[in-house]
Design a protein around this motif. Structure first.
Motif, mmCIF file in Angstrom:
data_model
loop_
_atom_site.group_PDB
_atom_site.id
_atom_site.type_symbol
_atom_site.label_atom_id
_atom_site.label_comp_id
_atom_site.label_asym_id
_atom_site.label_seq_id
_atom_site.Cartn_x
_atom_site.Cartn_y
_atom_site.Cartn_z
ATOM 1 N N ARG A 134 31.982 38.696 42.934
ATOM 2 C CA ARG A 134 31.813 39.618 41.797
ATOM 3 C C ARG A 134 30.930 39.009 40.723
ATOM 4 N N ALA A 135 31.097 37.702 40.488
ATOM 5 C CA ALA A 135 30.312 37.034 39.450
ATOM 6 C C ALA A 135 28.837 36.959 39.805
ATOM 7 N N ARG A 136 28.532 36.956 41.094
ATOM 8 C CA ARG A 136 27.146 36.761 41.532
ATOM 9 C C ARG A 136 26.391 38.056 41.767
ATOM 10 N N GLY A 137 27.063 39.198 41.631
ATOM 11 C CA GLY A 137 26.314 40.441 41.782
ATOM 12 C C GLY A 137 27.133 41.566 42.360
ATOM 13 N N ARG A 138 26.496 42.710 42.485
ATOM 14 C CA ARG A 138 27.180 43.923 42.936
ATOM 15 C C ARG A 138 27.083 44.137 44.435
ATOM 16 N N VAL A 139 26.137 43.477 45.075
ATOM 17 C CA VAL A 139 25.972 43.662 46.521
ATOM 18 C C VAL A 139 25.406 42.377 47.112
ATOM 19 N N HIS A 140 25.895 42.011 48.311
ATOM 20 C CA HIS A 140 25.475 40.773 48.966
ATOM 21 C C HIS A 140 25.291 41.047 50.453
ATOM 22 N N HIS A 141 24.142 40.701 50.975
ATOM 23 C CA HIS A 141 23.941 40.841 52.409
ATOM 24 C C HIS A 141 24.568 39.658 53.116
ATOM 25 N N TYR A 142 25.426 39.948 54.102
ATOM 26 C CA TYR A 142 26.148 38.896 54.821
ATOM 27 C C TYR A 142 25.623 38.839 56.240
ATOM 28 N N HIS A 168 32.872 45.067 43.785
ATOM 29 C CA HIS A 168 33.344 45.582 42.493
ATOM 30 C C HIS A 168 34.092 46.903 42.644
ATOM 31 N N HIS A 169 35.130 47.070 41.850
ATOM 32 C CA HIS A 169 35.986 48.253 41.925
ATOM 33 C C HIS A 169 35.200 49.539 41.717
ATOM 34 N N GLU A 223 25.173 48.931 57.277
ATOM 35 C CA GLU A 223 26.614 49.093 57.166
ATOM 36 C C GLU A 223 27.084 48.365 55.919
ATOM 37 N N VAL A 224 27.899 49.046 55.118
ATOM 38 C CA VAL A 224 28.476 48.392 53.954
ATOM 39 C C VAL A 224 29.930 48.038 54.253
ATOM 40 N N ALA A 225 30.357 46.921 53.692
ATOM 41 C CA ALA A 225 31.745 46.478 53.785
ATOM 42 C C ALA A 225 32.339 46.588 52.389
ATOM 43 N N LEU A 226 33.160 47.597 52.183
ATOM 44 C CA LEU A 226 33.792 47.825 50.891
ATOM 45 C C LEU A 226 35.019 46.927 50.802
ATOM 46 N N LEU A 227 34.996 45.972 49.884
ATOM 47 C CA LEU A 227 36.025 44.938 49.814
ATOM 48 C C LEU A 227 37.184 45.415 48.938
ATOM 49 N N PHE A 228 38.154 46.073 49.567
ATOM 50 C CA PHE A 228 39.310 46.592 48.839
ATOM 51 C C PHE A 228 40.060 45.477 48.113
ATOM 52 N N GLY A 229 40.224 44.336 48.791
ATOM 53 C CA GLY A 229 40.961 43.230 48.189
ATOM 54 C C GLY A 229 40.296 42.721 46.929
ATOM 55 N N SER A 230 38.984 42.691 46.928
ATOM 56 C CA SER A 230 38.245 42.267 45.746
ATOM 57 C C SER A 230 38.303 43.334 44.654
ATOM 58 N N ALA A 231 38.111 44.590 45.034
ATOM 59 C CA ALA A 231 38.154 45.680 44.057
ATOM 60 C C ALA A 231 39.490 45.718 43.322
#
Length: 402
Positions: free
Chosen positions: A24-32, A42-43, A314-322
């Protein structure tokens, strides 16, 4: 991306939340690169993208595999994909709209509420058995049998036939982890075939002799002449079992693991269960989320912040992070069972919001309430073992004494 996101690391799986904070601190989207996905931590972004029709759980309603730049799954995997692809969770409009509307005619709030006495009675019986033995594995004795029995009761699956349900579900759900291997796929295919054959026979029996159960109601459900196909009914039943008990099993075990590590919050809950139970259920769902990641295909180019995520991604929506985002929750890493403002997304959002969420809440409140009432001295006696999967977050064993 150099944030410490490593879903195959036991250390990360044990506690992914510091890595989420770094993301979250490093940005809104990250390619993995290892999965080829764009991680969304981000939520606000997760919540918005769950509702964005430029994304989908499938792309096949608009594109072929070739047009979308993707390779078709191996033919040997077809039984799993047929089963999975005809369930509400992996359909898009207009098919999703039709199936969900028909399922809603059978799976009504009245149906759920009618199950409440059964849920509460079963939870009480399971806890009494645990207490009589002085303790045991909370996962095997309470967390797992309760939701499996409830879904089976709702579907009208006879008690004698319920043994394979949990193993079938576990094998199918293995395909929801990141980059599942061929052995995982083979188990999922086998379970898909076996489960489908069983349900096909049960549906045929209910067509001849309808009962007071959800399968009979799904057979009877119609709207302007439309009905569910047999495959849609089978996929719906499997989805209800898989999604309907995985969240509850893991939320129960994760929740008690968290409570044992926050004795002051557990003491407050024990002192005022009637007051705190409703908010406690929501906070436990938020604090250690049972479904950590939800995948969506990008059907048309989207922008997340300054990043263009192209069609075919494909996006991975990180519920745990949100659910730990300080922009959405005050003191997000703090367990607060009295938290009133709690917009967690553990049940999703948008058209794929969990249809079984009301039943899951009843189950969680019933088991939590029964344990508070009948086992007031419940305590952890050994470090719990964690399941290896990252996407579906849960414990393999939670040993307690009463």
């Amino acid at each position: 991306m150099d944030a410490p996101f490593d879903p195959w690391s036991p250390e990360f799986v044990a506690d992914p939340y510091p890595a989420y904070a770094a993301l979250r601190a490093r940005g809104r989207v990250h390619h993995y690169e290892p999965t080829g996905q764009y991680l969304i931590p981000h939520h606000a972004d997760v919540s918005a993208l769950l509702r964005d029709r430029r994304l989908g759980r499938t792309y096949l309603h608009r594109y072929s595999h070739e047009e979308f730049g993707r390779q078709a799954p191996p033919p040997a995997h077809e039984p799993f994909h047929v089963l999975n692809g005809n369930g509400m969770l992996d359909l898009e409009a207009p098919a999703h709209t039709r199936v969900r509307r028909l399922v809603a005619k059978a799976f009504t709030p009245r149906t759920v509420e009618r199950l409440r006495p059964y849920v509460e009675g079963l939870a009480d019986d399971l806890v009494r058995g645990l207490v009589a033995d002085g303790g045991g594995d909370l996962v095997a004795r309470v967390a797992e049998p309760l939701p499996v029995a409830v879904i089976a009761e709702m579907l009208g699956i006879p008690e004698a036939d319920r043994g394979p349900l949990r193993p079938w579900s576990a094998d199918i759900c293995g395909m929801y982890e990141l980059n599942p291997g061929e052995e995982t796929a083979a188990r999922a295919v086998h379970a898909s075939v076996e489960f489908s054959l069983y349900l096909r026979e049960l549906i045929a029996a209910r067509r001849k002799e309808p009962g007071d159960d959800l399968i009979s109601a799904l057979i009877a459900a119609h709207d302007e002449g439309e009905r569910l196909s047999e495959q849609e009914m089978i996929s719906t039943c499997v989805l209800l079992l898989n999604a309907g008990h995985e969240a509850t099993v893991n939320s129960t075990a994760n929740g008690w693991n968290v409570l044992f590590r926050h004795p002051e919050q557990l003491a407050a809950l024990r002192a005022a269960p009637e007051k705190l139970l409703p908010t406690a259920v929501e906070e436990l769902l938020r604090h250690d989320t049972p479904l950590q990641l939800f995948e969506r295909w990008v059907l048309d180019d989207i922008e997340v912040g300054d990043t263009v995520v192209p069609r075919g991604s494909e996006v991975a929506l990180l519920f745990g992070s949100a659910n730990r985002d300080p922009a959405a929750f005050a003191a997000p890493d703090t367990l607060d069972l009295a938290r009133a403002d709690n917009p967690h997304i553990s049940f999703g959002a948008g058209i794929h919001y969990c249809v079984g969420a009301p039943l899951a809440r009843i189950e969680l409140a019933a088991s939590l309430g029964a344990l508070l009432r009948r086992a007031p001295g419940l305590r952890l006696v050994a470090e719990p073992s964690r399941k290896p999967g990252f996407v579906i977050r849960g414990l393999g064993e939670l040993l307690v004494e009463c």
